[in-house]
Design a protein around this motif. Structure first.
Motif, PDB file in Angstrom:
ATOM      1  N   HIS A  45      69.658  -5.742 -18.721  1.00  0.00           N
ATOM      2  CA  HIS A  45      69.809  -5.457 -20.087  1.00  0.00           C
ATOM      3  C   HIS A  45      68.896  -5.964 -21.172  1.00  0.00           C
ATOM      4  O   HIS A  45      68.296  -4.975 -21.803  1.00  0.00           O
ATOM      5  N   VAL A  46      68.595  -7.135 -20.908  1.00  0.00           N
ATOM      6  CA  VAL A  46      67.642  -7.681 -21.972  1.00  0.00           C
ATOM      7  C   VAL A  46      66.135  -7.297 -21.521  1.00  0.00           C
ATOM      8  O   VAL A  46      65.722  -6.976 -22.432  1.00  0.00           O
ATOM      9  N   ALA A  47      66.088  -7.115 -20.462  1.00  0.00           N
ATOM     10  CA  ALA A  47      64.880  -6.528 -19.950  1.00  0.00           C
ATOM     11  C   ALA A  47      64.470  -5.321 -20.441  1.00  0.00           C
ATOM     12  O   ALA A  47      63.445  -5.083 -20.876  1.00  0.00           O
ATOM     13  N   ALA A  48      65.576  -4.377 -20.454  1.00  0.00           N
ATOM     14  CA  ALA A  48      65.388  -3.165 -20.785  1.00  0.00           C
ATOM     15  C   ALA A  48      65.079  -3.055 -22.314  1.00  0.00           C
ATOM     16  O   ALA A  48      63.966  -2.174 -22.750  1.00  0.00           O
ATOM     17  N   PHE A  49      65.455  -3.934 -23.175  1.00  0.00           N
ATOM     18  CA  PHE A  49      65.308  -3.694 -24.593  1.00  0.00           C
ATOM     19  C   PHE A  49      63.858  -4.406 -24.624  1.00  0.00           C
ATOM     20  O   PHE A  49      63.496  -3.900 -25.791  1.00  0.00           O
ATOM     21  N   ARG A  50      63.578  -5.260 -24.057  1.00  0.00           N
ATOM     22  CA  ARG A  50      62.292  -5.809 -24.158  1.00  0.00           C
ATOM     23  C   ARG A  50      61.072  -4.692 -23.857  1.00  0.00           C
ATOM     24  O   ARG A  50      60.013  -4.615 -24.401  1.00  0.00           O
ATOM     25  N   ARG A  51      61.390  -3.877 -22.976  1.00  0.00           N
ATOM     26  CA  ARG A  51      60.464  -2.561 -22.583  1.00  0.00           C
ATOM     27  C   ARG A  51      60.599  -1.620 -23.785  1.00  0.00           C
ATOM     28  O   ARG A  51      59.764  -0.727 -23.976  1.00  0.00           O
TER      29      ARG A  51
END
Length: 358
Positions: A45-51
């Motif tokens: 989830h955190v990785a998606a928001f970073r993208r």
């Protein structure tokens, strides 16, 4: 593991990993007591928001789905799915995904699983009306499955904050989220939210007025043309949709004898006003939103944003049909949740690789 599943989509670990070493490692990972599926999901989830860092607005469709596991046994960790006559076993999931303004899915940003308790044969007492469970509308939210709407919404907000996402979140929820506890919290969220109305008879703050009345008396903002595809019991056509919108205050009550609480929201409706084929009802959507609506342009933004809710349907479909998550043979719920979380990320990756609009 996710990379291998992307290259060899399958629901069973033995079909994804064709070599003994990686296969054994995958089993040990998902079945380890030191691996929590919530931690696996949170990382994604955190990785998606970073993208999504460059996206000014991220749409966040949220919806639930049931997973029927053909390999699940009666003495397994899994519970009933389907209607009360179904013998299927499995679990349920509430998922949230991030979608870019152009409609491309970015990745998962929230997810929770749960298992319903196995059904018990009703006793003669319960059949006579004794010992029956309290009606759902009177139970605390912690006792109802609807609480997972809030649980997943909180996961999304936490992940966005950890990733330091600076844009605007816009939740898109279907009629299943139209209940007291969810509506009550909307004005406090640091995000916009749109919910499709599930209770058009809900009382407004103005005595004697219900939500449908409010939507029908709202000022006409304008019209737009909608290309309607053919479907079951639906003819293909170009429909003229009339758009109405106005700020309204809903009178929220947990139960009939409770003092009402005012909930300020905007009501946006779109109704087909052109000729409707014989035997069909006019198309209509009534939406509640915290996004301020002051013109036809902003009302159309709300309607367009709600069309992004279908992306979660696409994600669940890819999870089941392409990744075949329901074919998993894992016997423990925790192990399955961890593996299903990984497969959901892969399903979103596959959806992102598809051309927008397909």
């Amino acid at each position: 593991m996710a990379g291998t599943a992307l290259a060899r989509p399958a629901g069973k670990i033995v079909e994804v990993f064709d070599k003994e070493g990686p296969r054994e490692g995958a089993y040990r990972f998902v079945e380890s007591p030191h691996v929590a599926h919530l931690d696996v999901g949170h990382a994604a989830h955190v990785a998606a928001f970073r993208r999504a860092a460059e996206e000014k607005v991220v749409f966040v469709p949220v919806d639930g789905s049931s997973l029927s596991l053909s390999a699940a046994k009666e003495d397994s960790d899994f519970g009933p799915v389907g209607n009360k006559w179904s013998a299927a076993l499995g679990c349920h999931a509430m998922s949230a995904i991030a979608v870019a303004e152009d409609g491309a899915p970015i990745g998962p940003v929230g997810q929770e699983f749960w298992v319903r308790p196995k059904r018990k044969r009703r006793s003669r007492k319960s059949s006579l009306g004794e010992g029956k469970r309290q009606p759902a509308r009177y139970r605390d939210i912690e006792e109802k499955e609807s609480r997972y709407w809030g649980v997943v919404t909180e996961q999304v907000l936490v992940a966005a904050k950890e990733a330091d996402y600076q844009g605007r979140l816009w939740f898109q929820l279907d009629a299943g989220a139209d209940f007291y506890e969810m509506l009550a919290v909307l004005p406090t969220l640091q995000a916009w939210t749109t919910i499709r109305v599930g209770h058009s008879h809900r009382n407004m703050w103005e005595p004697g007025v219900v939500l449908r009345d409010a939507s029908e008396r709202a000022p006409i903002q304008g019209t737009y043309d909608l290309e309607v595809a053919a479907g079951p019991c639906r003819a293909a056509r170009c429909a003229t949709m009339e758009v109405r919108a106005s700020p309204e205050v809903i009178a929220l009550r947990w139960r009939a004898d409770q003092r009402p609480t005012p909930c300020p929201l905007y009501v946006v409706s779109a109704r087909e006003v052109s000729n409707v084929p014989k035997g069909e009802a006019p198309l209509e959507w009534i939406l509640l939103t915290t996004r301020p609506v002051t013109s036809l342009a902003t009302a159309l933004e709300v309607i367009h944003a709600y069309t992004m809710r279908w992306r979660i349907e696409d994600a669940h479909k890819a999870w089941k049909s392409t990744m075949k998550v329901e074919e998993s043979a894992l016997e423990t719920a925790d192990g399955f949740f961890a593996w299903a979380t990984i497969l959901f990320s892969v399903a979103l990756r596959l959806e992102r690789l598809k051309p927008v609009g397909v």
